[in-house]
Structures are given as structure tokens and as C-alpha cells.
Scaffold this active site. Structure first.
Site, PDB file in Angstrom:
ATOM      1  CE1 TYR A 159       0.739   1.821   4.008  1.00  0.00           C
ATOM      2  CE2 TYR A 159       1.010  -0.682   4.294  1.00  0.00           C
ATOM      3  CZ  TYR A 159       1.327   0.662   4.819  1.00  0.00           C
ATOM      4  OH  TYR A 159       2.248   0.783   6.025  1.00  0.00           O
TER       5      TYR A 159
ATOM      6  CG  PHE B  47      -0.468   9.254   5.274  1.00  0.00           C
ATOM      7  CD1 PHE B  47      -0.583   7.993   6.007  1.00  0.00           C
ATOM      8  CD2 PHE B  47      -1.498   9.609   4.501  1.00  0.00           C
ATOM      9  CE1 PHE B  47      -1.763   7.383   5.759  1.00  0.00           C
ATOM     10  CE2 PHE B  47      -2.300   8.641   4.008  1.00  0.00           C
ATOM     11  CZ  PHE B  47      -2.623   7.796   4.854  1.00  0.00           C
ATOM     12  CG  ASP B  48       2.572   4.148   6.267  1.00  0.00           C
ATOM     13  OD1 ASP B  48       3.645   4.122   6.174  1.00  0.00           O
ATOM     14  OD2 ASP B  48       1.544   3.620   7.215  1.00  0.00           O
TER      15      ASP B  48
ATOM     16  CB  ILE C 206      -8.596   2.577   9.261  1.00  0.00           C
ATOM     17  CG1 ILE C 206      -7.961   2.299   7.820  1.00  0.00           C
ATOM     18  CG2 ILE C 206      -7.559   3.564  10.119  1.00  0.00           C
ATOM     19  CD1 ILE C 206      -7.613   3.436   7.053  1.00  0.00           C
TER      20      ILE C 206
ATOM     21  CE1 TYR D  18      -5.216   5.864  11.806  1.00  0.00           C
ATOM     22  CE2 TYR D  18      -4.969   6.634   9.556  1.00  0.00           C
ATOM     23  CZ  TYR D  18      -4.636   5.700  10.569  1.00  0.00           C
ATOM     24  OH  TYR D  18      -3.648   4.812  10.200  1.00  0.00           O
TER      25      TYR D  18
ATOM     26  CG  PHE E 123      -4.803   3.698   1.727  1.00  0.00           C
ATOM     27  CD1 PHE E 123      -3.893   3.559   2.404  1.00  0.00           C
ATOM     28  CD2 PHE E 123      -6.011   4.426   2.468  1.00  0.00           C
ATOM     29  CE1 PHE E 123      -3.514   4.173   3.796  1.00  0.00           C
ATOM     30  CE2 PHE E 123      -5.865   4.784   3.694  1.00  0.00           C
ATOM     31  CZ  PHE E 123      -4.591   4.612   4.423  1.00  0.00           C
TER      32      PHE E 123
END
Length: 224
Positions: A136, A146-147, A172, A198, A216
Site C-alpha cells: 500500500y 504519509f505512509d 482502519i 482516523y 490508498f
């Protein structure tokens, strides 16, 4: 098993018509010994003080006489049976209410949108509790990454997908819900609304601000 009790007269009609026997005494006797159907038909149900206040003494005396004439006495076990039926109906109502609530929860519209980038095998679809492996990259709506666990270059061969048991709240909700609809090898662009990401608090340590919609690009590599 329900059984009928032998009830004896407490007073004669003449005694009841006199002042020696009060309305309250007659009403209390009728409520204690009369069947529910009898009390209902003669409008003698409810709190004793209310029945005493509203019922005329002549009516109470007539009801008393009819009680013995028709032998409409309360049957032992009748109250318990009625209570069981009441509890059963209440339980059924609660069950229906609970099922309706669950149905409403299940009918909640998804808080994500999924665009398929690469089709999966359409055979190996994870179920709740299965371990899945996922590649991902997560972005904010402005494109900020962010990730990510996607690695390029020399380190790509040693990189490992993220593994976890799906559908158990390990990630999540948007991930859990979406992955349960994907099949092995499928790659998607997944846009998740804040409620299933979130939420209001965000994830400051992970670079996600409050009330952020997340995007994502993710691939279900395999499952076991």
C-alpha cells in the site's frame, strides 16, 4: 399445572350493603380471587385505591355475587402462565428490535469508494479472520504521501507486505471493509472518508490531520 381453589364467602349480601363492610374490602377480595378476564369484564383491574375510588358499591356487590355464581375464581398457576407469556412477548419484541438494529447497521452505506486498477483472481476472497498480505501507499487529498510499504530499487527484493488478520479491527475500518470484497492479486485505488479512517482526531504521529479523507493505492498480494 393450574388448579382451582375453593373460595368461601366472607360476607352476605346484607352485610355488604351495610356500613360494616367497606368498598375497599369488597374490591380487595375481588382482585385477590377473581380471574383476570372477570376483573377486566367488570372494570376492576388496576390499583386498589383507584378501583375503590371509581367503583360504586352496588357494582362491587353485584360483581361479588356474580363471582360466586359463575365461579370465575383465579386459578393457581394462571398468574405465572400469564407472566411467562408477557415475558416471552417482551423477549420476542426485544429480539425483533435487536435484529432490526443489526439490519440497520449492516445497511449503513460504505464510507469508501474503490476503483479497480488491476483485477484479482476472483476466487481467493478473504473472510473475516483470514491473514492477508497487503502492499500500500497512503496519500492525503493534496497528494502528500504519509505512509507506504512499497519499496523500489535494490531494497525491493527484501521488502515484505503488511500482514494482519482482516475484519478484526487491526487496521482502519475502511481497509477491513474493502479488503473483504477484494480477491487475491487485485489492486485498487481506495478513497476512505474520515469516519472509516482516523476520524476527528486524525493520526498526528502518522501524518494524518483531523477529519482527513485518505487515498490508498493498495494490492492484496495474497492471503492465508
Amino acid at each position: 399445572m393450574a388448579t382451582t381453589r375453593e373460595i368461601e364467602r366472607n360476607w352476605t349480601k346484607e352485610q355488604m350493603e351495610s356500613d360494616s363492610v367497606s368498598k375497599k374490602e369488597i374490591a380487595a377480595f375481588l382482585q385477590e380471587h377473581g380471574k383476570k378476564s372477570f376483573l377486566k369484564a367488570h372494570k376492576l383491574q388496576g390499583q386498589l385505591k383507584n378501583v375503590t375510588k371509581t367503583a360504586k358499591k352496588d357494582h362491587l356487590i353485584e360483581s361479588y355475587e356474580e363471582l360466586f355464581a359463575t365461579k370465575a375464581f383465579k386459578v393457581e398457576g394462571e398468574e405465572e402462565e400469564d407472566d411467562v407469556q408477557t415475558v416471552t412477548k417482551a423477549t420476542e419484541k426485544m429480539t425483533v428490535s435487536g435484529d432490526a438494529k443489526k439490519a440497520e447497521e449492516k445497511a449503513e452505506p460504505p464510507k469508501y469508494h474503490m476503483k479497480v486498477l488491476k483485477k484479482g483472481d476472483k476466487i481467493n476472497i478473504p473472510r473475516k479472520g483470514d491473514t492477508v498480505a497487503v502492499w500500500y501507499t497512503g496519500k492525503l487529498q493534496d497528494g502528500t504521501v504519509f505512509d507506504s510499504n512499497v519499496v523500489t530499487g535494490r531494497k525491493a527484493k527484501s521488502a515484505q507486505p503488511l500482514r494482519f488478520k482482516v475484519g478484526l479491527g487491526k487496521v482502519i475500518r475502511g481497509w477491513d471493509e474493502a479488503l473483504l470484497t477484494m480477491s487475491s492479486g487485485e489492486k485498487v485505488e481506495l478513497t476512505i472518508e474520515p469516519e472509516w479512517a482516523y476520524g476527528r482526531k486524525g493520526n498526528p504521529d502518522g501524518g494524518v490531520p483531523p477529519n482527513a479523507t485518505l487515498i490508498f493505492e493498495m494490492e492484496l498480494a495474497n492471503m492465508m
